[in-house]
Design a protein around this motif. Structure first.
Motif, PDB file in Angstrom:
ATOM      1  N   MET A   1       0.853  -1.174   0.000  1.00  0.00           N
ATOM      2  CA  MET A   1       0.000   0.000   0.000  1.00  0.00           C
ATOM      3  C   MET A   1       0.896   1.233   0.000  1.00  0.00           C
ATOM      4  O   MET A   1       1.801   1.344   0.816  1.00  0.00           O
ATOM      5  N   GLN A   2       0.611   2.135  -0.908  1.00  0.00           N
ATOM      6  CA  GLN A   2       1.402   3.358  -1.026  1.00  0.00           C
ATOM      7  C   GLN A   2       0.471   4.557  -0.866  1.00  0.00           C
ATOM      8  O   GLN A   2      -0.625   4.592  -1.434  1.00  0.00           O
ATOM      9  N   ILE A   3       0.901   5.562  -0.089  1.00  0.00           N
ATOM     10  CA  ILE A   3       0.151   6.803   0.062  1.00  0.00           C
ATOM     11  C   ILE A   3       0.827   7.856  -0.799  1.00  0.00           C
ATOM     12  O   ILE A   3       2.042   8.082  -0.688  1.00  0.00           O
ATOM     13  N   ILE A   4       0.044   8.484  -1.660  1.00  0.00           N
ATOM     14  CA  ILE A   4       0.569   9.454  -2.619  1.00  0.00           C
ATOM     15  C   ILE A   4      -0.172  10.780  -2.448  1.00  0.00           C
ATOM     16  O   ILE A   4      -1.411  10.799  -2.356  1.00  0.00           O
ATOM     17  N   ARG A   5       0.570  11.863  -2.419  1.00  0.00           N
ATOM     18  CA  ARG A   5      -0.024  13.199  -2.365  1.00  0.00           C
ATOM     19  C   ARG A   5      -0.627  13.511  -3.735  1.00  0.00           C
ATOM     20  O   ARG A   5       0.005  13.269  -4.777  1.00  0.00           O
ATOM     21  N   ILE A   6      -1.844  14.001  -3.741  1.00  0.00           N
ATOM     22  CA  ILE A   6      -2.482  14.414  -4.993  1.00  0.00           C
ATOM     23  C   ILE A   6      -1.851  15.742  -5.400  1.00  0.00           C
ATOM     24  O   ILE A   6      -1.918  16.720  -4.648  1.00  0.00           O
ATOM     25  N   ASP A   7      -1.237  15.764  -6.574  1.00  0.00           N
ATOM     26  CA  ASP A   7      -0.580  16.981  -7.052  1.00  0.00           C
ATOM     27  C   ASP A   7      -1.062  17.281  -8.474  1.00  0.00           C
ATOM     28  O   ASP A   7      -1.994  16.642  -8.977  1.00  0.00           O
ATOM     29  N   ALA A   8      -0.402  18.219  -9.115  1.00  0.00           N
ATOM     30  CA  ALA A   8      -0.809  18.645 -10.461  1.00  0.00           C
ATOM     31  C   ALA A   8      -0.726  17.515 -11.480  1.00  0.00           C
ATOM     32  O   ALA A   8      -1.434  17.546 -12.495  1.00  0.00           O
ATOM     33  N   ALA A   9       0.111  16.510 -11.230  1.00  0.00           N
ATOM     34  CA  ALA A   9       0.250  15.396 -12.171  1.00  0.00           C
ATOM     35  C   ALA A   9      -0.842  14.338 -12.008  1.00  0.00           C
ATOM     36  O   ALA A   9      -1.003  13.483 -12.872  1.00  0.00           O
ATOM     37  N   PHE A  10      -1.599  14.404 -10.923  1.00  0.00           N
ATOM     38  CA  PHE A  10      -2.648  13.405 -10.682  1.00  0.00           C
ATOM     39  C   PHE A  10      -3.707  13.514 -11.776  1.00  0.00           C
ATOM     40  O   PHE A  10      -4.214  14.600 -12.057  1.00  0.00           O
ATOM     41  N   ASP A  11      -4.056  12.373 -12.374  1.00  0.00           N
ATOM     42  CA  ASP A  11      -5.006  12.394 -13.500  1.00  0.00           C
ATOM     43  C   ASP A  11      -6.090  11.315 -13.374  1.00  0.00           C
ATOM     44  O   ASP A  11      -6.673  10.904 -14.374  1.00  0.00           O
ATOM     45  N   ARG A  12      -6.353  10.884 -12.143  1.00  0.00           N
ATOM     46  CA  ARG A  12      -7.308   9.782 -11.956  1.00  0.00           C
ATOM     47  C   ARG A  12      -8.576  10.253 -11.231  1.00  0.00           C
ATOM     48  O   ARG A  12      -9.128   9.541 -10.409  1.00  0.00           O
ATOM     49  N   TYR A  13      -9.036  11.457 -11.579  1.00  0.00           N
ATOM     50  CA  TYR A  13     -10.191  12.022 -10.883  1.00  0.00           C
ATOM     51  C   TYR A  13     -11.486  11.248 -11.124  1.00  0.00           C
ATOM     52  O   TYR A  13     -12.333  11.179 -10.242  1.00  0.00           O
ATOM     53  N   LYS A  14     -11.632  10.655 -12.306  1.00  0.00           N
ATOM     54  CA  LYS A  14     -12.833   9.849 -12.566  1.00  0.00           C
ATOM     55  C   LYS A  14     -12.871   8.655 -11.610  1.00  0.00           C
ATOM     56  O   LYS A  14     -13.911   8.362 -11.007  1.00  0.00           O
ATOM     57  N   GLU A  15     -11.748   7.964 -11.431  1.00  0.00           N
ATOM     58  CA  GLU A  15     -11.659   6.841 -10.486  1.00  0.00           C
ATOM     59  C   GLU A  15     -11.838   7.313  -9.053  1.00  0.00           C
ATOM     60  O   GLU A  15     -12.479   6.633  -8.243  1.00  0.00           O
ATOM     61  N   LEU A  16     -11.257   8.471  -8.734  1.00  0.00           N
ATOM     62  CA  LEU A  16     -11.369   9.016  -7.380  1.00  0.00           C
ATOM     63  C   LEU A  16     -12.821   9.338  -7.045  1.00  0.00           C
ATOM     64  O   LEU A  16     -13.292   9.007  -5.951  1.00  0.00           O
ATOM     65  N   LEU A  17     -13.530   9.932  -7.977  1.00  0.00           N
ATOM     66  CA  LEU A  17     -14.950  10.229  -7.757  1.00  0.00           C
ATOM     67  C   LEU A  17     -15.735   8.938  -7.550  1.00  0.00           C
ATOM     68  O   LEU A  17     -16.558   8.842  -6.627  1.00  0.00           O
TER      69      LEU A  17
END
Length: 155
Positions: A1-17
């Motif tokens: 399990m990895q914790i990643i900060r959401i930054d400008a490069a994050f592109d998985r908003y559809k999955e996140l929603l």
């Protein structure tokens, strides 16, 4: 399990929603007013990530959870803590909360604060087990009875 900060490069908003809506679905019909998660959009999540501190938990390539944090005067407000149904009970929430605690300490904030709905007693128990204590009860606009419990954790 990895914790990643959401930054400008994050592109998985559809999955996140989808993750948030799925994780919050059990509240439907249990809480009044309905969860604000229903008002979220992909664009709104992107804006939220820009305005707040967001983290995602990633298990392999799967989004397992998320948390959004907003600095306040004396604490870090925790919102939209969500864990996918398939990853519950695996410590994902605790890992995300640990990231929030680190973000609070980095900003010299001595506490975390969150709101949980009155009806969600299982959440009250979980947050209490994680060191949160009830500090207030509040009502959403238009309600004369408390609808939320405020909880704080001193760091």
């Amino acid at each position: 399990m990895q914790i990643i900060r959401i930054d400008a490069a994050f592109d998985r908003y559809k999955e996140l929603l989808a993750l948030i809506l799925d994780a919050f679905a059990y509240m439907d019909g249990r809480i009044d007013p309905p969860s604000s998660a229903h008002a979220l959009t992909i664009e709104g999540l992107s804006e939220k990530a820009s305005a707040e501190i967001g983290f995602v938990a990633v298990d392999g390539s799967v989004l397992a959870g998320c948390i959004f944090c907003k600095p306040e005067t004396d604490c870090l407000y925790i919102g939209k803590l969500a864990v996918s149904a398939t990853c519950r009970g695996k410590g994902v929430g605790r890992l995300l909360l640990a990231s929030a605690e680190a973000a609070a300490r980095d900003r010299h904030l001595a506490a975390l604060r969150l709101l949980t709905r009155i009806e969600l007693t299982e959440n009250h128990r979980t947050f209490s087990a994680w060191g949160f204590v009830e500090t207030d009860r509040t009502a959403h606009p238009g309600f004369t009875r408390p609808t939320s419990i405020e909880m704080r954790k001193t760091l």
